[in-house]
Design a protein around this motif. Structure first.
Motif, PDB file in Angstrom:
ATOM      1  N   VAL A   1       0.837  -1.202   0.000  1.00 23.90           N
ATOM      2  CA  VAL A   1       0.000   0.000   0.000  1.00 23.90           C
ATOM      3  C   VAL A   1       0.875   1.256   0.000  1.00 23.90           C
ATOM      4  N   SER A   2       1.930   1.213   0.814  1.00 21.09           N
ATOM      5  CA  SER A   2       2.790   2.386   0.946  1.00 21.09           C
ATOM      6  C   SER A   2       3.458   2.727  -0.372  1.00 21.09           C
ATOM      7  N   ARG A   3       3.954   1.716  -1.040  1.00 20.93           N
ATOM      8  CA  ARG A   3       4.698   2.003  -2.278  1.00 20.93           C
ATOM      9  C   ARG A   3       3.761   2.598  -3.312  1.00 20.93           C
ATOM     10  N   ARG A   4       2.546   2.100  -3.343  1.00 17.25           N
ATOM     11  CA  ARG A   4       1.574   2.652  -4.308  1.00 17.25           C
ATOM     12  C   ARG A   4       1.233   4.088  -3.947  1.00 17.25           C
ATOM     13  N   ASN A   5       0.825   4.300  -2.691  1.00 16.05           N
ATOM     14  CA  ASN A   5       0.376   5.635  -2.278  1.00 16.05           C
ATOM     15  C   ASN A   5       1.520   6.649  -2.262  1.00 16.05           C
ATOM     16  N   ASN A   6       2.654   6.233  -1.751  1.00 12.09           N
ATOM     17  CA  ASN A   6       3.719   7.204  -1.506  1.00 12.09           C
ATOM     18  C   ASN A   6       4.281   7.765  -2.797  1.00 12.09           C
ATOM     19  N   SER A   7       4.421   6.912  -3.806  1.00 14.97           N
ATOM     20  CA  SER A   7       4.969   7.483  -5.038  1.00 14.97           C
ATOM     21  C   SER A   7       3.976   8.470  -5.646  1.00 14.97           C
TER      22      SER A   7
ATOM     23  N   ARG B   1      -0.469  14.665   6.310  1.00 15.88           N
ATOM     24  CA  ARG B   1      -1.729  13.942   6.027  1.00 15.88           C
ATOM     25  C   ARG B   1      -1.532  12.447   6.199  1.00 15.88           C
ATOM     26  N   LYS B   2      -0.417  11.964   5.669  1.00 13.62           N
ATOM     27  CA  LYS B   2      -0.169  10.521   5.770  1.00 13.62           C
ATOM     28  C   LYS B   2       0.040  10.114   7.218  1.00 13.62           C
ATOM     29  N   TYR B   3       0.771  10.926   7.959  1.00 16.99           N
ATOM     30  CA  TYR B   3       1.025  10.583   9.366  1.00 16.99           C
ATOM     31  C   TYR B   3      -0.291  10.502  10.139  1.00 16.99           C
ATOM     32  N   VAL B   4      -1.178  11.434   9.894  1.00 17.66           N
ATOM     33  CA  VAL B   4      -2.473  11.421  10.585  1.00 17.66           C
ATOM     34  C   VAL B   4      -3.238  10.131  10.244  1.00 17.66           C
ATOM     35  N   LYS B   5      -3.132   9.706   8.990  1.00 13.16           N
ATOM     36  CA  LYS B   5      -3.800   8.464   8.590  1.00 13.16           C
ATOM     37  C   LYS B   5      -3.156   7.255   9.283  1.00 13.16           C
ATOM     38  N   ILE B   6      -1.847   7.263   9.318  1.00 11.20           N
ATOM     39  CA  ILE B   6      -1.110   6.152   9.933  1.00 11.20           C
ATOM     40  C   ILE B   6      -1.434   6.057  11.431  1.00 11.20           C
ATOM     41  N   LEU B   7      -1.637   7.214  12.061  1.00 12.14           N
ATOM     42  CA  LEU B   7      -1.980   7.225  13.495  1.00 12.14           C
ATOM     43  C   LEU B   7      -3.212   6.388  13.798  1.00 12.14           C
ATOM     44  N   ASP B   8      -4.137   6.370  12.858  1.00 10.79           N
ATOM     45  CA  ASP B   8      -5.408   5.649  13.043  1.00 10.79           C
ATOM     46  C   ASP B   8      -5.307   4.156  12.772  1.00 10.79           C
ATOM     47  N   ASP B   9      -4.159   3.715  12.285  1.00 11.39           N
ATOM     48  CA  ASP B   9      -4.033   2.321  11.873  1.00 11.39           C
ATOM     49  C   ASP B   9      -4.008   1.419  13.112  1.00 11.39           C
ATOM     50  N   LYS B  10      -4.889   0.415  13.100  1.00  9.73           N
ATOM     51  CA  LYS B  10      -5.053  -0.436  14.289  1.00  9.73           C
ATOM     52  C   LYS B  10      -3.926  -1.451  14.468  1.00  9.73           C
TER      53      LYS B  10
ATOM     54  N   MET C   1       9.488   1.737  13.309  1.00  9.01           N
ATOM     55  CA  MET C   1      10.054   3.067  13.226  1.00  9.01           C
ATOM     56  C   MET C   1       9.962   3.460  11.770  1.00  9.01           C
ATOM     57  N   GLN C   2       9.484   4.639  11.515  1.00 12.00           N
ATOM     58  CA  GLN C   2       9.327   5.022  10.113  1.00 12.00           C
ATOM     59  C   GLN C   2       9.807   6.444   9.907  1.00 12.00           C
ATOM     60  N   VAL C   3      10.494   6.642   8.807  1.00 11.34           N
ATOM     61  CA  VAL C   3      10.838   7.992   8.354  1.00 11.34           C
ATOM     62  C   VAL C   3       9.961   8.293   7.150  1.00 11.34           C
TER      63      VAL C   3
END
Ligand SMILES: Cc1cc2nc3c(=O)[nH]c(=O)nc-3n(C[C@H](O)[C@H](O)[C@H](O)COP(=O)(O)O)c2cc1C
Length: 136
Positions: free
Chosen positions: A25-31, A59-68, A47-49
């Motif tokens: 998912v990350s590779r698709r969204n991030n690019s 925006r992405k960080y806020v989304k990641i915060l919600d990840d269960k 740990m993520q940079v």
């Protein structure tokens, strides 16, 4: 641009499948949104940079915060920047099975109550980049 580093705790032991799901998912969204970075996992920790345009990173960080799949996200370091450390990596990954590999990154967390110096951070990240480039 900004660069953000956070730690979090995995909710369950991290399986290879979990990591694959996140990366796919990350590779698709991030690019698509101009993000680059690296995901390091081991010992029940992520740990993520994330680096890229300020709005995209936040925006992405806020989304990641919600990840269960994880909790207790803590931002360790955030800085404006005009260069990428992880140029070309829509999301790199490093598994740190052995605690010594993780240690100099965990040290950044221990320094969080103080200020993580830019030089210390950059050196830690460049070390990880070397590992990424050395990975098959
Ligand atoms: C530790 C961790 C790191 C993540 N990193 C990213 C990331 O860099 N980019 C991303 O798009 N999703 C990342 N995710 C997944 C997001 O939380 C979310 O599930 C995903 O962005 C939803 O994508 P969608 O809106 O395309 O379904 C991560 C999840 C976890 C648990």
């Amino acid at each position: 641009m900004i660069r953000l580093l956070y730690f979090s705790q995995a909710m369950n032991p991290i399986s290879a499948e979990d990591v694959q799901d996140i990366l796919q998912v990350s590779r698709r969204n991030n690019s698509a949104t101009g993000l680059s970075g690296v995901l390091i996992h081991g010992g029940g920790l992520f740990m993520q940079v994330l680096e890229g345009p300020e709005q995209s990173v936040l925006r992405k960080y806020v989304k990641i915060l919600d990840d269960k799949r994880h909790s207790n996200c803590q931002i360790i370091y955030i800085t404006p920047t005009n260069e990428r450390i992880f140029e070309g990596w829509s999301m790199g990954v490093i598994a740190c099975e052995r605690s010594f590999e993780f240690q100099h990154i965990l040290d950044l967390r221990n320094q969080r109550k103080e200020v993580v110096r830019a030089k210390v951070f950059k050196e830690a990240m460049h070390e990880f980049l070397r590992r990424l480039k050395a990975a098959p």
